[in-house]
Design an enzyme around this catalytic site. Structure first.
Site, PDB file in Angstrom:
ATOM      1  CG  HIS A 126     -67.631 -62.833 -40.420  1.00 36.90           C
ATOM      2  ND1 HIS A 126     -67.497 -63.859 -39.520  1.00 36.90           N
ATOM      3  CD2 HIS A 126     -68.437 -61.918 -39.835  1.00 36.90           C
ATOM      4  CE1 HIS A 126     -68.176 -63.588 -38.424  1.00 36.90           C
ATOM      5  NE2 HIS A 126     -68.768 -62.402 -38.593  1.00 36.90           N
ATOM      6  CG  ASP A 127     -65.321 -66.626 -40.840  1.00 39.25           C
ATOM      7  OD1 ASP A 127     -64.208 -66.890 -41.356  1.00 39.25           O
ATOM      8  OD2 ASP A 127     -65.487 -65.723 -40.009  1.00 39.25           O
ATOM      9  N   GLY A 144     -72.695 -64.466 -39.717  1.00 40.87           N
ATOM     10  CA  GLY A 144     -71.420 -65.148 -39.867  1.00 40.87           C
ATOM     11  C   GLY A 144     -71.504 -66.647 -39.654  1.00 40.87           C
TER      12      GLY A 144
END
Length: 264
Positions: A126-127, A144
């Site tokens: 994520h991200d 992340g």
């Protein structure tokens, strides 16, 4: 982007009514394209691939079987918020690649640029923000909030710690653990320290090797690993003193044929 009859959807694929498909999109059997997914012109979603949304994906991307793209972030703070994945054009996602959407705490968006190759089992968390024309070898893993700039290469089974940056044109060698930023144009590789510990005696005994065969191999490996001889000298001594053993002769032939050296 209009849904056109030029798209080819296998009758056993599952495509959400809320998905938007560009011209020339092909979707194979048992593939799943979820709600709020936009696929650009010319994308190919192979059998069993899964693409979830919200995800906006550009032109001519290829998704191989069993990859999972745009899934929920693997973050315990995630509770179903609306976050997204944005992918550019011309990327290849091989088997079992996983790419997660963003989290609200990380800006809500995971992004991938153009022309990258993600080999089997690589993971984009994520991200993360991945640039153009990068290469992720098998099992390369981003935690992340990692940024990978254009033309970088992440070697096989190399994990990158969260919030790290990989600079442009950087090369991370296989099995290298990254816990700090990697400067652009650099080559970073964990020092190799692989060592041989002699005969695989337990395994060979289980395969029915006699004590006599094991003794001969033990003597050969002592010459190779524990004597003060170099490899060539040890091989010569093996031939002279243990030449009656077919196993030792196999070992000698293997060493003599090595083009990259042997593990000692």
């Amino acid at each position: 982007m209009s849904t056109q009859t030029k798209s080819e959807i296998h009758p056993q694929a599952v495509v959400s009514s809320g998905a938007r498909l560009g011209a020339g999109v092909k979707i194979g059997a048992y593939a799943i394209v979820g709600e709020l997914v936009t696929l650009g012109d010319g994308c190919f979603v192979d059998a069993h691939a899964v693409i979830q949304g919200p995800s906006t994906i550009g032109r001519n991307n290829v998704f191989h079987p069993f990859c999972s793209i745009g899934g929920d972030p693997q973050d315990l703070k995630f509770h179903g918020e609306q976050t997204e994945l944005v992918v550019g054009a011309g990327n290849t996602f091989r088997e079992y690649v996983t790419v997660s959407r963003g989290t609200t705490g990380g800006g809500g968006k995971t992004t991938i640029g153009n022309g990258s190759l993600f080999m089997a089992y690589s993971h984009i968390a994520h991200d993360c923000h991945v640039g153009d024309e990068t290469i992720f070898a098998n099992g390369a893993t981003l935690a992340g909030h990692v940024t990978v700039e254009d033309f970088a290469t992440i070697g096989a089974f190399s994990p990158v710690h969260q919030f790290c940056r990989i600079g442009r044109y950087a090369y991370v060698g296989a099995s290298t653990v990254i816990t700090q930023d990697v400067p652009p144009f650099s080559r970073v590789v964990t020092e190799r320290s692989t060592k041989s510990y002699g005969v695989n005696s337990i395994g060979l005994e289980r395969k029915g090797f006699s004590k006599e065969r094991l003794r001969a191999l033990g003597r050969a490996y002592r010459l190779l690993l524990q004597s003060k001889m170099n490899t060539s000298q040890a091989v010569k001594e093996m031939r002279a003193t243990l030449g009656e053993s077919e196993d030792v002769l196999e070992l000698v032939s293997f060493i003599e044929a090595a083009e990259r050296g042997i593990v000692k």
